[in-house]
Design an enzyme around this catalytic site. Sequence first.
Site, mmCIF file in Angstrom:
data_model
loop_
_atom_site.group_PDB
_atom_site.id
_atom_site.type_symbol
_atom_site.label_atom_id
_atom_site.label_comp_id
_atom_site.label_asym_id
_atom_site.label_seq_id
_atom_site.Cartn_x
_atom_site.Cartn_y
_atom_site.Cartn_z
ATOM 1 C CB CYS A 90 -0.903 -0.011 1.228
ATOM 2 S SG CYS A 90 -2.005 1.425 1.322
ATOM 3 N N GLY A 91 0.955 1.932 -1.118
ATOM 4 C CA GLY A 91 1.902 3.049 -1.233
ATOM 5 C C GLY A 91 1.543 4.198 -0.310
ATOM 6 C CB THR A 124 0.638 0.009 -5.127
ATOM 7 O OG1 THR A 124 -0.775 -0.065 -4.851
ATOM 8 C CG2 THR A 124 1.436 -0.269 -3.863
ATOM 9 N N GLY A 125 -0.881 1.983 -7.184
ATOM 10 C CA GLY A 125 -1.518 2.158 -8.496
ATOM 11 C C GLY A 125 -0.846 3.242 -9.312
ATOM 12 C CD GLU A 176 -7.044 1.424 -3.236
ATOM 13 O OE1 GLU A 176 -6.884 0.466 -2.456
ATOM 14 O OE2 GLU A 176 -6.662 2.571 -3.003
ATOM 15 C CG HIS A 194 -1.730 -2.028 -9.563
ATOM 16 N ND1 HIS A 194 -2.557 -1.178 -8.869
ATOM 17 C CD2 HIS A 194 -0.798 -2.439 -8.667
ATOM 18 C CE1 HIS A 194 -2.142 -1.054 -7.626
ATOM 19 N NE2 HIS A 194 -1.079 -1.816 -7.461
ATOM 20 C CB CYS A 230 -4.353 3.670 -5.612
ATOM 21 S SG CYS A 230 -3.726 1.987 -5.540
HETATM 22 N N1 LIG Z 1 -6.438 -2.284 -2.559
HETATM 23 C C1 LIG Z 1 -5.032 -2.683 -2.605
HETATM 24 C C2 LIG Z 1 -4.304 -2.315 -1.289
HETATM 25 C C3 LIG Z 1 -4.250 -0.801 -1.045
HETATM 26 C C4 LIG Z 1 -3.402 -0.096 -2.066
HETATM 27 C C5 LIG Z 1 -3.524 1.424 -2.122
HETATM 28 N N2 LIG Z 1 -4.390 2.080 -1.198
HETATM 29 C C6 LIG Z 1 -2.166 2.114 -2.204
HETATM 30 O O1 LIG Z 1 -2.020 3.260 -1.723
HETATM 31 O O2 LIG Z 1 -1.245 1.511 -2.823
HETATM 32 C C7 LIG Z 1 -4.912 -4.206 -2.868
HETATM 33 O O3 LIG Z 1 -5.796 -4.949 -2.427
HETATM 34 O O4 LIG Z 1 -3.924 -4.591 -3.502
#
Ligand SMILES: N[C@H](CCC[C@H](N)C(=O)O)C(=O)O
Length: 283
Positions: free
Chosen positions: A75-76, A227-228, A216, A167, A225
């Site tokens: 989670c970034g 990581t996104g 997400e 992703h 997000c």
């Molecule tokens: N929903 C994501 C985790 C949170 C990622 C996101 N909030 C971020 O900031 O990278 C998953 O199940 O892979």
Amino acid sequence: MRIPFTKMHGLGNSYIFINVFDFPIEEHLLADLAVAVANKDTGIGSDGLILIHPTDQADVGMRIFNKDGSEGKNCGNGLRCVAKYAYEHQLVDYRRFTIETKAGNVSAEVHGDRSQVKEVTVDMGLPLLKRSEIPMVGGQIDQVVAEPFAIDNDSLEVTTVSMGNPHAVFFVDDIEKAPLTTLGPVIEKDNRFPEGVNVEFIEIANDQEIHFRVWERGSGVTQACGTGACASVVATILNNKLEKGKEITVHLAGGDLYITWSEDNHVWMRGAAETTIQGTYIW
Ligand SMILES: N[C@H](CCC[C@H](N)C(=O)O)C(=O)O
């Protein structure tokens, strides 16, 4: 239970943080606790739960649970908040330190003093690009770059990247018209993604900026997000729409992140982290 918590967010992607150094929580309670705290009506309201925990693998550890109780591997935005919390609460002695995630260790550097960290830089490590690493099933080619992806009555092109979590990135001409709430939930659960998938729509603004929206896995539409944003910059470069090695400004709904996919293949993320509430959750 009376649970001490801190609510923090990265560009509006908020989580309830529990410091497990002081307040251990039994494993079997975690998924239900994530659902409970995230509920805006009967809980606190957030995109999920994050534990900051002791570990012998790094300076501190992070575990992240989505709004639906599912555990994510990375989670970034959460990492930047964990780094802020760890430095401000003296869980670490230096501005640069390592954080363990379920996807491996990352290194973080906080900017600001102990009284208030404003911004954090994280070396997110190497993106995973093989179909099997996403994971995604179907298709033969090892990397998924602009692959035809039929869904409902639409025929899109998908590029997939893992930052330890999966992703699926799609390019659109107008971000405001991205099918976020119509196709997001359908793609999230599509059986081509055996572990589900986070879904990002990207509009290229120019050679240093992109617009970004996300559905997400496990939380639905969020303001940001991390990581996104990392996965989206990597996907845009894989599609030869941006150059590797340049810092890209990613305009998310909740604000801007600065992402670089460097020549040594590490992905760097720089952005804000903020604290909004400290309190006791009665559960
Ligand atoms: N929903 C994501 C985790 C949170 C990622 C996101 N909030 C971020 O900031 O990278 C998953 O199940 O892979």
